[in-house]
Design an enzyme around this catalytic site. Sequence first.
Site, PDB file in Angstrom:
ATOM      1  N   HIS A   1      -3.972   6.658   0.865  1.00 52.18           N
ATOM      2  CA  HIS A   1      -4.213   5.323   0.318  1.00 52.18           C
ATOM      3  C   HIS A   1      -5.673   4.961   0.576  1.00 52.18           C
ATOM      4  O   HIS A   1      -6.215   5.282   1.634  1.00 52.18           O
ATOM      5  CB  HIS A   1      -3.263   4.326   0.987  1.00 52.18           C
ATOM      6  CG  HIS A   1      -3.636   2.906   0.746  1.00 52.18           C
ATOM      7  ND1 HIS A   1      -3.839   2.408  -0.524  1.00 52.18           N
ATOM      8  CD2 HIS A   1      -3.851   1.871   1.604  1.00 52.18           C
ATOM      9  CE1 HIS A   1      -4.171   1.130  -0.421  1.00 52.18           C
ATOM     10  NE2 HIS A   1      -4.182   0.783   0.846  1.00 52.18           N
TER      11      HIS A   1
ATOM     12  N   CYS B   1       0.815  -1.231   0.000  1.00 52.52           N
ATOM     13  CA  CYS B   1       0.000   0.000   0.000  1.00 52.52           C
ATOM     14  C   CYS B   1       0.840   1.268   0.000  1.00 52.52           C
ATOM     15  O   CYS B   1       0.351   2.342  -0.343  1.00 52.52           O
ATOM     16  CB  CYS B   1      -0.922   0.016   1.205  1.00 52.52           C
ATOM     17  SG  CYS B   1      -1.861  -1.494   1.327  1.00 52.52           S
TER      18      CYS B   1
ATOM     19  N   ASN C   1      -9.894  -1.081  -3.041  1.00 50.53           N
ATOM     20  CA  ASN C   1      -8.511  -0.869  -2.619  1.00 50.53           C
ATOM     21  C   ASN C   1      -7.587  -1.436  -3.707  1.00 50.53           C
ATOM     22  O   ASN C   1      -7.538  -2.642  -3.910  1.00 50.53           O
ATOM     23  CB  ASN C   1      -8.299  -1.591  -1.281  1.00 50.53           C
ATOM     24  CG  ASN C   1      -6.890  -1.494  -0.751  1.00 50.53           C
ATOM     25  OD1 ASN C   1      -5.970  -1.099  -1.458  1.00 50.53           O
ATOM     26  ND2 ASN C   1      -6.703  -1.888   0.493  1.00 50.53           N
TER      27      ASN C   1
HETATM   28  O1  UT7 Z   1      -4.714  -1.752   2.201  1.00 46.36           O
HETATM   29  C1  UT7 Z   1      -4.262  -2.762   3.030  1.00 46.36           C
HETATM   30  C2  UT7 Z   1      -4.457  -2.460   4.446  1.00 46.36           C
HETATM   31  N1  UT7 Z   1      -5.698  -3.059   4.887  1.00 46.36           N
HETATM   32  C3  UT7 Z   1      -6.540  -2.371   5.612  1.00 46.36           C
HETATM   33  O2  UT7 Z   1      -6.320  -1.214   5.881  1.00 46.36           O
HETATM   34  C4  UT7 Z   1      -7.761  -3.107   6.124  1.00 46.36           C
HETATM   35  C5  UT7 Z   1      -8.216  -2.531   7.435  1.00 46.36           C
HETATM   36  N2  UT7 Z   1      -9.355  -3.250   7.974  1.00 46.36           N
HETATM   37  C6  UT7 Z   1     -10.592  -3.157   7.473  1.00 46.36           C
HETATM   38  O3  UT7 Z   1     -10.813  -2.471   6.505  1.00 46.36           O
HETATM   39  C7  UT7 Z   1     -11.714  -3.886   8.198  1.00 46.36           C
HETATM   40  O4  UT7 Z   1     -11.186  -4.552   9.323  1.00 46.36           O
HETATM   41  C8  UT7 Z   1     -12.482  -4.905   7.311  1.00 46.36           C
HETATM   42  C9  UT7 Z   1     -13.341  -4.148   6.291  1.00 46.36           C
HETATM   43  C10 UT7 Z   1     -11.526  -5.822   6.600  1.00 46.36           C
HETATM   44  C11 UT7 Z   1     -13.418  -5.756   8.165  1.00 46.36           C
HETATM   45  O5  UT7 Z   1     -14.292  -4.922   8.855  1.00 46.36           O
HETATM   46  P1  UT7 Z   1     -14.554  -5.129  10.423  1.00 46.36           P
HETATM   47  O6  UT7 Z   1     -15.511  -4.104  10.791  1.00 46.36           O
HETATM   48  O7  UT7 Z   1     -13.216  -5.153  11.106  1.00 46.36           O
HETATM   49  O8  UT7 Z   1     -15.249  -6.534  10.465  1.00 46.36           O
HETATM   50  P2  UT7 Z   1     -14.782  -7.894  11.154  1.00 46.36           P
HETATM   51  O9  UT7 Z   1     -13.628  -8.492  10.444  1.00 46.36           O
HETATM   52  O10 UT7 Z   1     -14.666  -7.682  12.633  1.00 46.36           O
HETATM   53  O11 UT7 Z   1     -16.020  -8.791  10.920  1.00 46.36           O
HETATM   54  C12 UT7 Z   1     -17.309  -8.512  11.501  1.00 46.36           C
HETATM   55  C13 UT7 Z   1     -18.284  -9.553  11.042  1.00 46.36           C
HETATM   56  C14 UT7 Z   1     -17.792 -10.993  11.264  1.00 46.36           C
HETATM   57  O12 UT7 Z   1     -18.915 -11.778  11.604  1.00 46.36           O
HETATM   58  P3  UT7 Z   1     -19.227 -12.130  13.129  1.00 46.36           P
HETATM   59  O13 UT7 Z   1     -18.006 -12.863  13.627  1.00 46.36           O
HETATM   60  O14 UT7 Z   1     -19.445 -10.815  13.813  1.00 46.36           O
HETATM   61  O15 UT7 Z   1     -20.446 -12.968  13.013  1.00 46.36           O
HETATM   62  C15 UT7 Z   1     -17.303 -11.385   9.904  1.00 46.36           C
HETATM   63  O16 UT7 Z   1     -17.359 -12.779   9.693  1.00 46.36           O
HETATM   64  O17 UT7 Z   1     -18.512  -9.430   9.637  1.00 46.36           O
HETATM   65  C16 UT7 Z   1     -18.261 -10.689   8.997  1.00 46.36           C
HETATM   66  N3  UT7 Z   1     -17.722 -10.411   7.656  1.00 46.36           N
HETATM   67  C17 UT7 Z   1     -18.510 -10.206   6.594  1.00 46.36           C
HETATM   68  N4  UT7 Z   1     -19.837 -10.204   6.453  1.00 46.36           N
HETATM   69  C18 UT7 Z   1     -20.317  -9.956   5.223  1.00 46.36           C
HETATM   70  C19 UT7 Z   1     -16.426 -10.293   7.286  1.00 46.36           C
HETATM   71  N5  UT7 Z   1     -16.358 -10.007   5.969  1.00 46.36           N
HETATM   72  C20 UT7 Z   1     -17.635  -9.948   5.517  1.00 46.36           C
HETATM   73  C21 UT7 Z   1     -18.198  -9.703   4.262  1.00 46.36           C
HETATM   74  N6  UT7 Z   1     -19.553  -9.699   4.158  1.00 46.36           N
HETATM   75  N7  UT7 Z   1     -17.452  -9.433   3.174  1.00 46.36           N
END
Ligand code: UT7
Length: 337
Positions: A262, A116, A292
């Site tokens: 980014h 990134c 992204n």
């Molecule tokens: O450029 C590279 C650098 N990367 C980043 O900067 C990424 C930074 N992080 C993020 O953008 C976020 O952490 C994400 C968008 C990747 C994830 O968002 P979050 O709010 O941290 O969600 P989470 O991983 O805590 O997941 C919450 C829930 C989970 O379900 P439970 O355990 O609460 O039942 C996941 O299984 O959302 C679920 N989940 C999804 N649901 C629907 C994870 N991905 C998805 C999805 N669609 N695509």
Amino acid sequence: MMKRTVIRGTGRYVPPRLVTNDDLSQWMDTSDEWIRQRTGIEQRYWVPEEGGVGSSDLGLEASKIALQRAGWAPEDLDLIIFATLSPDLFFPGCGCIMQHKLGLAATPALDIRQQCTGFLYGLTTADAYIRSGLANRILLVGAEVHSTGLDISTAGRDVAVIFGDGAGAVCLESLESNEPIGVLGSALHADGKFANSLMVEVGSSRLNPRISHELIDEGRHYPVMDGKAIFKLAVQKLPEVVIEVLKKAGLDLEAVDLLIPHQANLRINQFFAHSMKLPEEKVFNNIQRYGNTTAASIPIAFDEALEMNRIGDGSTVVFLGLGAGLTWGAVVARLGP
Ligand code: UT7
């Protein structure tokens, strides 16, 4: 007179295959609502499903536009710097492959594997080449093809919904000037302690063999990401590094016309704006339309911001980002005539 690195031309390119959030929800258990709420992303562009298009191909298209806007021929280049985490081949690098596609036969080309922050590391490297007199005209490219490497089943949904394919390019030239123009400062960092927080493991030189049916069955050739950890690090480190780079350049935040972060997650950039007490219009976002695109995201955003007249000659811009490595950084530049 000092040698300065000025930006002469920019270009961007995304492949024509538009993939909406609803498209993704046909392949995995996700929804338009979840993706918009958590990331801000509405759509992204992916290369054709049948393959055959690599990062060098996307980079080439963006580069042709940047060169044309700079009024340069490929032969005018002293160096090509290509930033990507998704190279056409494991080796050699995309810089060499794209160099040949530009019709060149001896121009040096190097790849940057900084994910990134590839554009930030690339811009700083180019600035060092130019200031030291090693090069006068440099083409810097950030390009990614993520889509062919994603797990588009429900198991990979946290990663797959985020990434888009695309490329951005800038032409950088040496200018003798005592005015504060071009690249004014840079702050780069890395902390390899977090290497496993966002990575693709296979094929890996530490595995013997590097790739096997078993590894593939375990899905270890797909990217893995500790999204929450990266998110927290981003909202902590991005404000710090922007303050650091402005201090280095002797500038106040008020002197900055636009911050171009980014595009990892709209919420990260909103947190960043809030903690810097910046009005929303001072922070450029286009993740809604591209997802992204890693090393391509800052040069794509920069090109778009110029096209939208959000910035122009005389504007002071700060590029910033954080991602895999862990790497983070910021570069401040004044655009010039
Ligand atoms: O450029 C590279 C650098 N990367 C980043 O900067 C990424 C930074 N992080 C993020 O953008 C976020 O952490 C994400 C968008 C990747 C994830 O968002 P979050 O709010 O941290 O969600 P989470 O991983 O805590 O997941 C919450 C829930 C989970 O379900 P439970 O355990 O609460 O039942 C996941 O299984 O959302 C679920 N989940 C999804 N649901 C629907 C994870 N991905 C998805 C999805 N669609 N695509």
